[in-house]
Design an enzyme around this catalytic site. Structure first.
Site, PDB file in Angstrom:
ATOM      1  N   CYS A 206      -5.512   0.582   3.734  1.00 40.83           N
ATOM      2  CA  CYS A 206      -4.433   1.543   3.706  1.00 40.83           C
ATOM      3  C   CYS A 206      -4.391   2.574   4.331  1.00 40.83           C
ATOM      4  O   CYS A 206      -5.225   3.641   4.784  1.00 40.83           O
ATOM      5  CB  CYS A 206      -4.604   1.978   2.048  1.00 40.83           C
ATOM      6  SG  CYS A 206      -3.901   1.052   0.872  1.00 40.83           S
TER       7      CYS A 206
ATOM      8  N   GLU B  35       3.888   1.532   6.668  1.00 40.73           N
ATOM      9  CA  GLU B  35       3.340   0.248   7.307  1.00 40.73           C
ATOM     10  C   GLU B  35       3.483  -0.947   6.275  1.00 40.73           C
ATOM     11  O   GLU B  35       3.758  -0.967   4.948  1.00 40.73           O
ATOM     12  CB  GLU B  35       1.825   0.532   7.051  1.00 40.73           C
ATOM     13  CG  GLU B  35       1.115   1.655   7.860  1.00 40.73           C
ATOM     14  CD  GLU B  35      -0.405   1.582   7.718  1.00 40.73           C
ATOM     15  OE1 GLU B  35      -1.033   2.462   8.329  1.00 40.73           O
ATOM     16  OE2 GLU B  35      -0.996   0.822   6.813  1.00 40.73           O
TER      17      GLU B  35
HETATM   18  N1  SAH Z   1      -1.583   2.449  -5.518  1.00 38.15           N
HETATM   19  C1  SAH Z   1      -1.863   1.044  -5.552  1.00 38.15           C
HETATM   20  C2  SAH Z   1      -1.436   0.098  -4.257  1.00 38.15           C
HETATM   21  C3  SAH Z   1      -1.988   0.690  -2.940  1.00 38.15           C
HETATM   22  S1  SAH Z   1      -3.758   0.702  -2.458  1.00 38.15           S
HETATM   23  C4  SAH Z   1      -3.284   1.104  -6.238  1.00 38.15           C
HETATM   24  O1  SAH Z   1      -4.159   1.656  -6.105  1.00 38.15           O
HETATM   25  O2  SAH Z   1      -3.716  -0.287  -6.505  1.00 38.15           O
HETATM   26  C5  SAH Z   1      -4.078  -1.285  -2.601  1.00 38.15           C
HETATM   27  C6  SAH Z   1      -5.528  -1.412  -2.674  1.00 38.15           C
HETATM   28  O3  SAH Z   1      -6.453  -1.044  -1.748  1.00 38.15           O
HETATM   29  C7  SAH Z   1      -5.943  -0.590  -3.706  1.00 38.15           C
HETATM   30  O4  SAH Z   1      -6.878  -1.436  -4.811  1.00 38.15           O
HETATM   31  C8  SAH Z   1      -6.894   0.665  -3.156  1.00 38.15           C
HETATM   32  O5  SAH Z   1      -7.844   1.106  -4.010  1.00 38.15           O
HETATM   33  C9  SAH Z   1      -7.420  -0.206  -1.989  1.00 38.15           C
HETATM   34  N2  SAH Z   1      -7.833   0.314  -0.699  1.00 38.15           N
HETATM   35  C10 SAH Z   1      -7.818   1.637  -0.428  1.00 38.15           C
HETATM   36  N3  SAH Z   1      -8.457   2.095   0.646  1.00 38.15           N
HETATM   37  C11 SAH Z   1      -9.217   1.008   0.778  1.00 38.15           C
HETATM   38  C12 SAH Z   1     -10.129   0.582   1.907  1.00 38.15           C
HETATM   39  N4  SAH Z   1     -10.479   1.543   2.899  1.00 38.15           N
HETATM   40  N5  SAH Z   1     -10.872  -0.505   1.769  1.00 38.15           N
HETATM   41  C13 SAH Z   1     -10.476  -1.342   1.004  1.00 38.15           C
HETATM   42  N6  SAH Z   1      -9.393  -1.266   0.003  1.00 38.15           N
HETATM   43  C14 SAH Z   1      -8.807   0.172  -0.175  1.00 38.15           C
END
Ligand code: SAH
Length: 346
Positions: A331, A90
């Site tokens: 995500c 994505e």
């Molecule tokens: N692995 C990296 C980047 C990808 S996730 C990281 O952990 O930073 C990008 C961001 O989205 C991260 O802060 C993650 O914790 C957050 N995230 C994941 N699922 C989410 C959700 N359902 N709602 C909001 N933020 C989310």
């Protein structure tokens, strides 16, 4: 066998010319033609001798991933892209007042297994190559007709679990002879791998760095993010201080607001205490609820109270505007949804 042109760093392309007894300076001219003038056919580089054009054509593919789904909600557009081996990733385009942001994926799936995250449920199938990261940018620009001005590596995957490819990608996209995207227009987001944070700090032309913290203490962080068991907060904070010291940059601390889990008043004070002395801004993120996971989004009242408490502690805090909820921007959500549908009959 052809390899993707999009994964070639400038030194690698210089090597291609040098290995053929040619002036390596030609690599920069090829970069300029392809990246700055949008040329998509080596045969059109008529200032190169014909055998060289043919060699480029034989060696390098300029193919881009195919857009297999697109969801729009005005402010954002989410693209599902099919890679050459059939996997899908994505990328989300977000139109903001201060630029056009693209949120990129760095892996197919993710092994970090954060409890609240849809990508974590999907498990890593493989790393993306630098070429596949760059091709996401070009494919989205081509499909949307818009020019990306800012990048966030916050899509599917953990960039620092794919460190070398991520760094190659950053070298390619920031090369002044190529797309020339400013490192300060790029934010890499990590769940917090201290060794890679330290190595990243030592790179020339550092980008912005965001840390997914999501908890103010080890006990809670370890429940939410398994990576916290390998690297306790003290170790993570040490690496973050080093990053801030050696780059002179402020860090972005991401904190996703989970109702009755990490959003209490005591936790706000604990967070302020933990981050005291670290040059950073805390970004409070509304949780995007997903059908498969049991967490809920913090109420407005709890979020505002948390925000106010951090402010009172003298912290720099921002509230992320909710963007892309309709475009299923959380995500892995679009990918999970599309991939769980039965294939269309044809
Ligand atoms: N692995 C990296 C980047 C990808 S996730 C990281 O952990 O930073 C990008 C961001 O989205 C991260 O802060 C993650 O914790 C957050 N995230 C994941 N699922 C989410 C959700 N359902 N709602 C909001 N933020 C989310």
């Amino acid at each position: 066998m052809q390899i993707s042109f999009w994964g070639q760093t400038l030194p690698q392309l210089q090597q291609f010319f040098a290995a053929r007894g040619e002036n390596p300076a030609k690599a920069a001219l090829v970069y300029e033609s392809i990246y700055r003038r949008g040329q998509r056919d080596f045969a059109a580089l008529i200032w190169l001798k014909e055998p060289l054009r043919r060699a480029l054509d034989e060696h390098f593919s300029l193919a881009l991933p195919q857009v297999i789904a697109r969801v729009d909600d005005g402010e954002s557009s989410k693209f599902l892209l099919r890679l050459a081996d059939g996997h899908a990733v994505e990328a989300v385009l977000m139109r903001r007042r201060y630029g056009i942001f693209l949120c990129l994926s760095t892996q197919v799936g993710c092994n970090m297994a954060c409890a609240f995250c849809e990508s974590g449920r999907q498990k890593k199938q493989r790393d993306l190559t630098a070429a596949e990261m760059l091709a996401q940018v070009l494919a989205v620009e081509e499909a949307s007709g818009e020019k990306v001005t800012n990048l966030v590596l916050m899509g599917i995957g953990e960039p620092f679990d794919n460190y070398a490819n991520t760094c190659d990608f950053l070298d390619i996209i920031t090369a002044p002879e190529g797309l020339n995207l400013g490192p300060r227009h790029i934010t890499v987001s990590t769940c917090g791998l201290p060794q890679q944070i330290r190595a990243f700090a030592r790179r020339p032309r550092p980008t912005n760095l965001a840390i997914s913290l999501h908890a103010p203490n080890d006990a809670l962080r370890q429940q939410l993010m398994p990576i916290g068991r390998a690297y306790p907060l003290a170790q993570l904070l040490e690496a973050l201080h080093e990053y801030a010291d050696s780059t002179g940059q402020k860090l972005l601390i991401e904190y996703v607001m989970l109702q009755e889990v990490n959003d209490g008043a005591e936790q706000a004070l604990e967070l302020a205490q933990l981050l005291r002395g670290l040059p950073c801004t805390v970004n409070l993120i509304p949780y995007n609820e997903t059908a498969h996971l049991q967490f809920s989004r913090s109420s407005k009242e709890r979020t505002m109270h948390f925000y106010d408490l951090l402010k009172q502690q003298g912290m720099s805090v921002t509230l992320r505007k909710e963007l892309g909820a309709e475009a299923k921007a959380a995500c892995g959500q679009l990918r999970a949804e599309i991939l769980s549908q039965p294939p269309e009959q044809s």
